[in-house]
Design an enzyme around this catalytic site. Structure first.
Site, PDB file in Angstrom:
ATOM      1  CG  ASN A 160      -8.766 -11.621   0.772  1.00  0.00           C
ATOM      2  OD1 ASN A 160      -9.905 -11.219   0.534  1.00  0.00           O
ATOM      3  ND2 ASN A 160      -7.736 -11.395  -0.047  1.00  0.00           N
ATOM      4  CG  ASN A 169      -1.915  -1.172   1.159  1.00  0.00           C
ATOM      5  OD1 ASN A 169      -2.128  -1.752   0.087  1.00  0.00           O
ATOM      6  ND2 ASN A 169      -2.468  -1.545   2.285  1.00  0.00           N
ATOM      7  CB  VAL A 170       1.065   4.085  -2.126  1.00  0.00           C
ATOM      8  CG1 VAL A 170       1.896   3.152  -3.001  1.00  0.00           C
ATOM      9  CG2 VAL A 170      -0.340   4.252  -2.702  1.00  0.00           C
ATOM     10  CG  HIS A 202       3.939  -1.851  -4.765  1.00  0.00           C
ATOM     11  ND1 HIS A 202       2.771  -2.559  -4.906  1.00  0.00           N
ATOM     12  CD2 HIS A 202       4.934  -2.709  -5.129  1.00  0.00           C
ATOM     13  CE1 HIS A 202       3.051  -3.780  -5.335  1.00  0.00           C
ATOM     14  NE2 HIS A 202       4.361  -3.900  -5.473  1.00  0.00           N
ATOM     15  CB  CYS A 213      18.341  15.171  -9.101  1.00  0.00           C
ATOM     16  SG  CYS A 213      17.220  16.089  -8.032  1.00  0.00           S
ATOM     17  CB  CYS A 247      13.634  15.470  -8.330  1.00  0.00           C
ATOM     18  SG  CYS A 247      14.161  15.991  -9.981  1.00  0.00           S
ATOM     19  CB  ALA A 275      -8.344  -5.831   7.317  1.00  0.00           C
ATOM     20  CB  SER A 328      -5.725  -9.689  -5.700  1.00  0.00           C
ATOM     21  OG  SER A 328      -4.708  -8.822  -6.215  1.00  0.00           O
TER      22      SER A 328
END
Ligand code: APR
Length: 243
Positions: A217, A106-107, A123, A134, A131, A234, A193
């Site tokens: 799940n 997860n982000v 991820h 750079c 950037c 969850a 998944s």
């Protein structure tokens, strides 16, 4: 012994647990998953148009505003009872001289906001913009600004800090994850998944190595080697599992 009792016994007996999470972990906080047929992000958006380096080169402004909107959306929600149960598990295992490593696809930052120690983002993160030339990190506030931002150190542009399809996973995160899985005597998989590799290969290779893999799940996933699945969400299943 029923599934829940057996699962609780596995969690209680483990010393070093890896908790491997996917989008289902945050679903009950109100963050959409990717592949839910009706509400999943990929049911409404085309990943090729938003989550690839080619999309970024083609239309930075659209890509950036989509991720800034997702980051703002995460800021409006809160960790759920599942995140909090993992945080309690981490405290309990640490008190017994063990460990819990949170390895997430997860982000969002809901694991961090629930506590529970270091979180490894395979991820990337919505809140780690950098950037595109750079690599210089930008501020977390930049992640929430819909306007495209120039790098302060080079002619580059600030890009989302997430891993796009076709990109390599961050080497440091991958190394941390491999180390955590190698030391695990239980892998708890929540809300994925299991279709995206190489991340999904981590619990699968742990299972091949004989480490018990427990899955929370409501639906079966594509992961192979799962020893036991708790058919629960969850936020419902983890508090019952962890206590
Ligand atoms: N609790 C637990 N699991 C849930 C819940 C819930 N409340 N709701 C849904 N799920 C499960 C679904 O059954 C499914 O197995 O979560 C899983 C979500 O699957 P995906 O949407 O494919 O998300 P994920 O597995 O995290 O995707 C992996 O794909 O697009 C890429 O980079 C993206 O990290 C993501 C990767």
């Amino acid at each position: 012994m029923n599934h829940l009792d057996r699962a609780r016994e596995m969690v209680g007996a483990a010393a070093n647990v890896v908790v491997f999470t996917g989008a289902g972990m945050s679903a009950e906080s109100g963050v959409p998953t990717f592949r839910d047929a009706l509400t999943g992000l990929w049911a409404h958006f085309d990943p090729a148009e938003l989550a690839t380096p080619e999309a970024w080169e083609r239309d930075r402004s659209t890509v950036w505003s989509w991720y800034a909107e997702r980051a703002a959306g995460v800021r409006e929600v809160a960790p759920n009872d599942g995140h909090r149960a993992i945080s309690r598990l981490a405290d309990d295992k640490r008190a017994d001289g063990g460990s819990v490593s949170i390895i997430t696809q997860n982000v969002d930052d809901l694991h961090e906001r629930a506590g529970g120690g270091d979180v490894c983002h395979l991820h990337g993160s919505l809140f780690a913009p950098r950037c595109d030339r750079c690599g210089r990190p930008a501020s977390v506030e930049t992640a929430l600004d819909p306007a495209l931002t120039a790098c302060t150190a080079c002619p580059g542009r600030i890009r989302p800090g997430v891993v796009w399809f076709g990109e390599l996973l961050p080497a440091d995160a991958w190394a941390r994850a491999e180390e955590a899985f190698a030391a695990a005597d239980l892998v708890l998989v929540v809300g994925t998944s299991g279709v995206v590799h190489p991340a999904a290969g981590l619990p699968e290779s742990a299972a091949r190595g004989g480490v018990p893999v427990l899955e929370v799940n409501p639906e079966p996933s594509e992961l192979t080697g799962v020893r036991l699945r708790l058919p629960a969400t969850a936020a419902e299943g983890l508090p019952r599992l962890v206590g």
